[in-house]
Design a protein around this motif. Structure first.
Motif, mmCIF file in Angstrom:
data_model
loop_
_atom_site.group_PDB
_atom_site.id
_atom_site.type_symbol
_atom_site.label_atom_id
_atom_site.label_comp_id
_atom_site.label_asym_id
_atom_site.label_seq_id
_atom_site.Cartn_x
_atom_site.Cartn_y
_atom_site.Cartn_z
ATOM 1 N N THR A 247 0.832 -1.211 0.000
ATOM 2 C CA THR A 247 0.000 0.000 0.000
ATOM 3 C C THR A 247 0.862 1.254 0.000
ATOM 4 N N GLU A 248 1.954 1.197 0.742
ATOM 5 C CA GLU A 248 2.868 2.336 0.777
ATOM 6 C C GLU A 248 3.454 2.610 -0.602
ATOM 7 N N ALA B 239 2.115 1.615 -3.420
ATOM 8 C CA ALA B 239 0.996 2.024 -4.267
ATOM 9 C C ALA B 239 0.721 3.510 -4.127
ATOM 10 N N GLY B 240 0.878 4.053 -2.901
ATOM 11 C CA GLY B 240 0.710 5.488 -2.714
ATOM 12 C C GLY B 240 1.733 6.284 -3.490
ATOM 13 N N THR C 46 0.795 6.115 -7.061
ATOM 14 C CA THR C 46 -0.352 7.001 -7.286
ATOM 15 C C THR C 46 0.108 8.438 -7.505
ATOM 16 N N THR D 263 -3.596 1.175 -8.680
ATOM 17 C CA THR D 263 -3.170 1.499 -7.314
ATOM 18 C C THR D 263 -4.361 1.568 -6.363
ATOM 19 N N THR E 146 -4.758 -0.169 -2.603
ATOM 20 C CA THR E 146 -5.101 0.573 -1.387
ATOM 21 C C THR E 146 -6.485 0.184 -0.875
ATOM 22 N N PHE F 23 -6.183 -2.618 1.531
ATOM 23 C CA PHE F 23 -5.709 -2.172 2.847
ATOM 24 C C PHE F 23 -6.855 -1.550 3.642
#
Length: 855
Positions: free
Chosen positions: A442-443, A445-446, A449, A836, A840, A843
């Motif tokens: 997720t990190e 993916a951020g 993004t 992405t 997220t 998560f």
């Protein structure tokens, strides 16, 4: 008193044994439950892996498109910054790829973890600390399998040892030449400061390495690496054959295993130039352990830290991260190790890098081994335990202590505490690993993004500065729709032409003809027995035993055979529908190019997916309807053939309007069989039975057959029985059975022939229905994608990112080229953002829905 004490001791020993058995069973049960909980995470991890790969692919494609934009306009500073940064450090693309690679390692590890059905304990330590002795004590394996390191270190091959109730085995996972070169030779070349690694085996054979200590060897730190390269080179002939071909496994007897897992023992007479261990990537050993504390237990023997040039960091992370549930570091309690030294911190830091979200105190333990021979008083041992415990307490790391050569002590002080710990903590350790993998994904993916948003904004702003070519593009999209209208109209006319001619679908017609020929051939072939005489020979005994059972059996066999023959027609239906799909795909590909309609059976599905993602929803829905044509049409076998075949039944007398061939199917020619089968019955005629039992047309009622004189019975027979009457004269009994079998043969042959004729008639009509269906499907698709209101907008949405390949003469240079590339960049940025969001979203969902507890 002595006897009493002995009895008391025996009773106490038995009591402790029973208590210990209960404890072990409890440990086994709790670990089995934790492993069951692991399986509950499979679907979540599979979903995470899928959306992660989609995101990585989207990012890679975005970078590729941005590179195309830069080629079209090298002066665009915004795109240059996205690709190369500002020149004051690592650019964003390389930084993101490093982050992606690190997260990928974690995802691979957690995927391997949830697929693992054993609890694995990794054992690591420097050479000569008792690690191999510990493993032999637990497993009772000989030194040929786990060599001692007292005089020579073992190799870099990791041994995986699993408890099993079956036969003991040792399986070698062999290197290929490429993996040996990349994982063994390349690190040594780099560490020794040498040039490129030999590209192939022949080049390696002819290569000449500098001798350690020579002027050509360079710095002194290269000597250790050169000695290893020299040993691998001199002994190459002993293992070259093991590297040939693709990766493979080799099963070896325990007695012959030592050369594959350890250096030669020169004192024992081993040849120095025989070193097949170089070809071994890893070893898997399966054997029943001395004490079975848990049925799903694995021990991983990791390479010693004293191996020069083995890049222990990389080996540890690559080989351990995916396999270990708990890491046990072995340390010898002697004079040299009596304090907390650098190697202790080194091992702990390695454990910290490999634990993958699991708490360090859950993942890592230290075992201090007492060296009684060199420390008879235990002074250094006790001091080592004290010092290591003081330092380990800072991180909550547990320190164990035992003499690894003593089996009882090892199981009581090492194995059992480790398993008790895992029984209580394994489920939470698994969940922690999954949470960590998701958090890291997720990190990243951020970060992707943010990059995709910057790319989308940059592409939009740059596109606004270009001269307006929107009107030209819209005109081209409308022209493309008109061209497709013409091409699809030609295709619809082709299918309508077949329908107007009254022709049945070609593929279905051919399949019908084949099935009819095969079915009639089966009848002519003695109902599948080769000849009428052979059928009579096989049925006669069964007919005597029970005429009704024989009749039912033969009718059932005939129905099964005809059903099987005509069931193959459904395959032709698949071919007919697929031909329409291929025809439509070819028409679309001719205008939209291979980029949008790639060759292959999935062409329309891929185009539909692209149309949906680009908001060309009219086209996407038309493609969806076309692709479900096979499901809408259904099965010909169930809809058409099965109802006809059901009419072939043992208790149904042929009805008026059908005919039994005057000549049996076995003796008639194919033309005669078809002519007699299709001949109409005289009006008002009925079936009557002749004196010999055969059927004919006549005016006498079926219920009033010509009288026959039955043979005199020898005993009363129950009239309800289905068995043939037993006659006093065996010949008459046999003759009666023969006549009954002949009647059954003619009757069954006629029934099957009649069924085949009815099937052919029904299926020929079905072929014409199929032609109408295909023509209607083609026409519906044409109406949807051409005549639907605002369909022209679909072609604008669909073609904008591909305008360069669809209209190369218009958009393959200058401003037009840049406009097309910027449009592609915007679309790819949107796709990357959607990918992405999927990561997220997992998560966010996990915060609302915790990971499944063990069941």
């Amino acid at each position: 008193m002595g006897a009493v004490r002995q009895n008391q001791t025996a009773t106490l020993t038995a009591s402790r044994w029973r208590e210990q058995l209960v404890i072990e069973q409890e440990i086994d049960l709790r670990i089995a439950e934790a492993l069951g909980g692991r399986r509950n995470q499979l679907s979540f991890v599979a979903e995470l892996t899928s959306v992660w790969h989609a995101m990585v692919d989207g990012f890679d494609q975005l970078v590729t498109v941005l590179a195309d934009v830069e080629k079209a306009d090298p002066t665009d500073n915004g795109v240059a910054r996205l690709l190369h940064g500002t020149g004051d450090g690592m650019n964003r693309v390389d930084g993101l790829r490093l982050r992606i690679a690190a997260a990928q390692l974690q995802l691979d590890a957690v995927s391997a973890r949830v697929h693992r059905d054993t609890v694995n304990i990794g054992v690591v330590g420097a050479t000569k600390v008792g690690k191999s002795t510990l493993l032999r004590t637990v497993t009772d394996l000989p030194v040929t399998v786990i060599p001692t390191t007292q005089f020579n270190p073992t190799t870099a091959s990791a041994s995986r040892i699993y408890h099993t109730a079956g036969e003991p085995t040792a399986t070698l996972d062999l290197h290929t030449w490429q993996s040996f070169r990349d994982s063994y030779l390349a690190p040594l070349h780099e560490a020794a400061g040498l040039g490129p690694v030999p590209a192939d085996a022949a080049t390696f054979t002819d290569h000449r390495y500098p001798a350690p200590g020579s002027a050509a060897a360079g710095a002194t730190e290269a000597d250790d690496y050169l000695r290893k390269l020299d040993a691998a080179h001199r002994s190459f002939a002993s293992y070259r054959h093991l590297l040939e071909g693709p990766a493979r496994a080799l099963v070896v007897d325990f007695a012959a295993l030592r050369p594959y897992v350890a250096y030669p023992d020169l004192d024992a007479g081993d040849p120095a130039d025989v070193q097949p261990f170089h070809a071994v990537r890893s070893v898997r050993v399966e054997k029943a352990f001395v004490e079975r504390s848990v049925s799903k237990l694995g021990l991983i023997d990791l390479p010693g830290a004293g191996e020069a040039g083995l890049d222990i960091d990389r080996h540890f992370l690559a080989r351990v991260k995916n396999e270990i549930d708990l890491l046990l570091m072995v340390k010898r309690g002697d004079r040299r190790s009596a304090t907390y030294v650098a190697e202790d911190a080194y091992a702990r830091n390695l454990a910290d890098s490999a634990r993958g979200g699991v708490a360090l105190d859950d993942y890592y333990m230290v075992l201090v081994n007492r060296d009684e021979a060199n420390d008879p008083t235990g002074e250094y041992f006790e001091n080592t335990v004290k010092k290591v415990t003081e330092v380990s307490r800072e991180r909550g790391i547990r320190v164990l202590a035992a003499d690894v050569i003593r089996r009882d002590e090892v199981f009581a002080e090492v194995v059992r505490p480790v398993l008790v710990h895992l029984a209580g903590r394994l489920a939470e350790m698994d969940r922690a690993a999954v949470r960590q993998a998701l958090a890291l994904a997720t990190e990243v993916a951020g970060e992707v993004t943010t990059y995709a948003e910057d790319a989308l904004r940059t592409a939009r702003e740059r596109a606004l500065l270009l001269p307006d070519q929107e009107d030209e593009f819209r005109d081209l999209a409308e022209e493309l729709r008109d061209d497709l209208a013409h091409d699809l109209a030609v295709l619809v006319d082709h299918y309508d032409g077949d329908l107007a001619d009254g022709a049945a679908d070609a593929a279905l017609s051919a399949a019908i003809s084949d099935a009819v020929d095969v079915a009639r051939g089966w009848v002519r072939d003695g109902l599948g027995r080769g000849s009428r005489d052979q059928w009579m020979k096989e049925i006669k005994g069964r007919y005597v035993a029970g005429s009704l059972e024989a009749k039912q059996d033969q009718y059932y066999r005939a129905k099964t055979e005809i059903t099987e023959i005509f069931s193959r027609i459904d395959v032709s239906l698949e071919r007919s529908v697929r031909r329409l799909w291929e025809d439509v795909a070819q028409v679309l590909r001719g205008r939209l190019t291979d980029d949008l309609v790639p060759p292959g059976p999935a062409a329309l599905d891929e185009l539909r997916s692209t149309a949906e993602s680009r908001r060309a929803l009219i086209l996407a829905d038309a493609l969806r309807q076309l692709r479900q044509l096979k499901a809408d049409y259904g099965s010909v076998v169930l809809r058409v053939t099965r109802p006809v075949i059901r009419g072939v039944h043992w208790d149904r007398v042929p009805s008026v309007g059908t005919a039994v061939p005057a000549v049996s199917a076995q003796r008639a020619t194919p033309a005669q069989a078809r002519a007699t089968t299709a001949a109409p019955a005289p009006a008002g005629s009925r079936w009557v039975r002749n004196a010999d039992g055969s059927l004919r047309r006549g005016s006498a009622p079926v219920s009033d057959p010509a009288p026959r004189t039955p043979p005199p019975p020898v005993a009363a027979v129950d009239p309800a029985t289905t068995r043939a009457p037993v006659t006093a004269v065996g010949g008459r009994e046999e003759e009666s059975a023969k006549r009954g079998a002949e009647v059954l043969y003619d009757e069954l042959s006629a029934a099957v022939e009649r069924c085949v004729t009815d099937l052919e008639t029904a299926l020929r009509e079905e072929g014409r229905v199929m032609s109408r269906t295909l023509a209607a499907a083609a026409d519906r698709f044409f109406d949807s994608v051409i005549r639907t209101n605002r369909s022209e907008r679909d072609y604008e949405y669909l073609c904008r990112p591909n305008q360069r390949s669809i209209w190369p003469d218009k958009f393959d240079g200058g401003t037009a080229l840049l406009a097309a590339d910027l449009s592609r960049a915007q679309e790819q940025a949107r796709l990357a953002l959607a990918a992405t969001a999927a990561v997220t979203g997992l998560f966010a969902g996990l915060r609302l829905r915790p990971l499944t507890e063990p069941t």
